[in-house]
Scaffold this active site. Structure first.
Site, mmCIF file in Angstrom:
data_model
loop_
_atom_site.group_PDB
_atom_site.id
_atom_site.type_symbol
_atom_site.label_atom_id
_atom_site.label_comp_id
_atom_site.label_asym_id
_atom_site.label_seq_id
_atom_site.Cartn_x
_atom_site.Cartn_y
_atom_site.Cartn_z
ATOM 1 N N ILE A 93 20.041 -10.502 23.339
ATOM 2 C CA ILE A 93 21.429 -10.907 23.521
ATOM 3 C C ILE A 93 21.677 -12.247 22.829
ATOM 4 C CG2 ILE A 93 23.261 -11.327 25.189
ATOM 5 C CD1 ILE A 93 22.043 -8.454 25.182
ATOM 6 N N ALA A 115 32.681 -5.772 15.549
ATOM 7 C CA ALA A 115 31.656 -6.696 15.076
ATOM 8 C C ALA A 115 30.972 -6.177 13.814
ATOM 9 C CB ALA A 115 30.625 -6.921 16.181
ATOM 10 N N ARG A 116 30.754 -4.861 13.735
ATOM 11 C CA ARG A 116 30.127 -4.294 12.536
ATOM 12 C C ARG A 116 30.964 -4.565 11.292
ATOM 13 N NH1 ARG A 116 29.429 0.978 15.907
ATOM 14 N NH2 ARG A 116 27.339 0.682 16.798
ATOM 15 N N LEU A 172 12.143 -15.632 -8.357
ATOM 16 C CA LEU A 172 11.686 -16.967 -7.998
ATOM 17 C C LEU A 172 10.167 -17.064 -7.914
ATOM 18 C CD1 LEU A 172 14.771 -17.215 -7.166
ATOM 19 C CD2 LEU A 172 13.977 -18.842 -5.460
ATOM 20 N N GLU A 176 23.441 -3.696 15.953
ATOM 21 C CA GLU A 176 24.772 -3.079 15.874
ATOM 22 C C GLU A 176 24.726 -1.740 15.138
ATOM 23 O OE1 GLU A 176 27.985 -5.310 16.209
ATOM 24 O OE2 GLU A 176 26.950 -7.173 16.639
#
Length: 398
Positions: free
Chosen positions: A176, A255-256, A351, A376
């Protein structure tokens, strides 16, 4: 005499498709505000926070994000900015270009906790919580995932029983974000009437949120377990407009959408780092940017990065028009996070050994995106969402 054709702008390696032309002056102002804030407050310290595995100034950052209107951006009223979906997406892109952990703070606060209250809460609940959450004075978290139930939330074990006019919650939630610093938790639990959402103030007896340590991804983020041990809540703690899994799933969909944009921020940071490095790093007497293999990598990275941003912008316009479907969000999340990880991995090869150093952002973004890939909704779950939409057949069960 024929009219002279308009002059073409010069090619911009950082905006090869001219996508800035799609943005309004208001969009650009939002983007630049968040970009400047992240450059000032996050980038100078993020490598240290990541290495230490903490976000020590999270409460301070939350208040600052509230002051620039970044918390609950698309929501209206209660001190929220009422921004467009595109503007919220641009903010997510800029925040994740700094670090996925900071974007996660904003996403969980606004798109999960605040959205749940705004969409499903009572007038009194909205008045009590949303203004202080929009200002960053109260941090929220969202408790759905459990130790044994992630992709199948319908099987959650956390339950709420009536005790007179009160409710008593028992159970555990896992992974969470914001948990141990939250002032209020939106917790979803099984009841005799189906899945319901509850607002749990963090000081309620029986509620605790021990922080999860030893993470190798999202290290500059607060991640916790939620423990509900006979938590007694009054009747008005339940979200009155949410019954069934549709409530929490709609929050996750919101939220996605932010992740669709945010993943491209991490990818952009890695691409730009690789481009600048390739132009300055010399081998065999010239910059490695002059070698065909390096140019091929940069070209492929640029193509996938800007295709992803174009997809995110398209989905944002659909959300602003009220036409965005959950399957389309799955399309965006599946594509953009997968491509972002591949861009980060390719940047790492350019790199060389420096790609694993925190002096550069590449490995930090790559490890963060390993979490973004599965939270999610895992890759497999979004593939099945699209598979069901394409075929009309549900492959989730049996």
């Amino acid at each position: 005499m024929s009219a002279r054709p308009p002059s073409r702008p010069p090619f911009d390696p950082y905006d090869p498709l001219g996508l800035d032309d799609l943005l309004t002056p208001e969009d650009l102002a939002v983007r630049d505000t968040v970009r400047d804030w992240a450059a000032d407050r996050v980038l100078p310290q993020i490598a240290d926070w990541y290495e230490r595995g903490e976000l020590p100034v999270i409460r301070e950052l939350a208040r600052e994000l509230g002051s620039i209107g970044a918390l609950g951006m698309p929501l209206t009223g209660y001190g929220c900015a009422g921004a467009s979906a595109v503007q919220y997406g641009l903010a997510c892109l800029e925040l994740e270009a700094a670090d996925s952990g900071v974007r996660s703070l904003v996403s969980v606060q606004g798109s999960l906790a605040m959205y749940a209250i705004h969409r499903y809460g009572s007038a009194a609940q909205k008045e009590r919580w949303l203004p202080s959450m929009a200002a960053g004075e109260v941090i929220g978290c969202f408790g759905l995932t459990e130790p044994d139930h992630g992709s199948d939330p319908a099987a959650m074990r956390t339950h709420a029983k009536r005790a007179g006019s009160d409710w008593v919650l028992s159970g555990r939630k896992m992974w969470i974000t914001n948990g141990s610093v939250a002032g209020v938790a939106v917790v979803w639990a099984q009841t005799d009437d189906g899945v319901r959402g509850f607002l749990v103030p963090a000081d309620t007896p029986g509620f605790s949120a021990p922080e999860i340590r030893h993470k190798w991804s999202l290290r500059a983020s607060v991640t916790s377990e939620l423990v509900l041990d006979g938590v007694r809540l009054p009747a008005d703690a339940v979200l009155p407009e949410a019954t069934g899994l549709g409530g929490p799933l709609s929050c996750l969909n919101h939220a996605r959408y932010g992740i669709v944009w945010g993943a491209m921020g991490a990818a952009r940071s890695c691409f730009e780092s690789a481009l600048e490095y390739a132009k300055s790093r010399e081998q065999f007497g010239r910059p490695i940017a002059g070698f065909q293999l390096t140019q091929a990598k940069l070209a492929d990275m640029a193509v996938e990065l800007h295709k992803g941003i174009l997809l995110a912008h398209h989905l944002g316009q659909r959300m602003d028009a009220g036409r965005l479907r959950p399957e389309q969000v799955s399309f965006g999340k599946l594509n953009n996070v997968r491509e972002a990880i591949e861009i980060c991995r390719t940047a790492r090869t350019i790199l060389g050994a420096n790609g694993i150093s925190l002096e550069y952002p590449v490995m930090r973004h790559a490890t963060n995106l390993e979490s973004v890939l599965t939270y999610e909704g895992t890759v497999e779950m979004h593939q099945l969402v699209l598979g069901k939409a394409l075929t009309g057949l549900d492959a989730f069960r049996g």
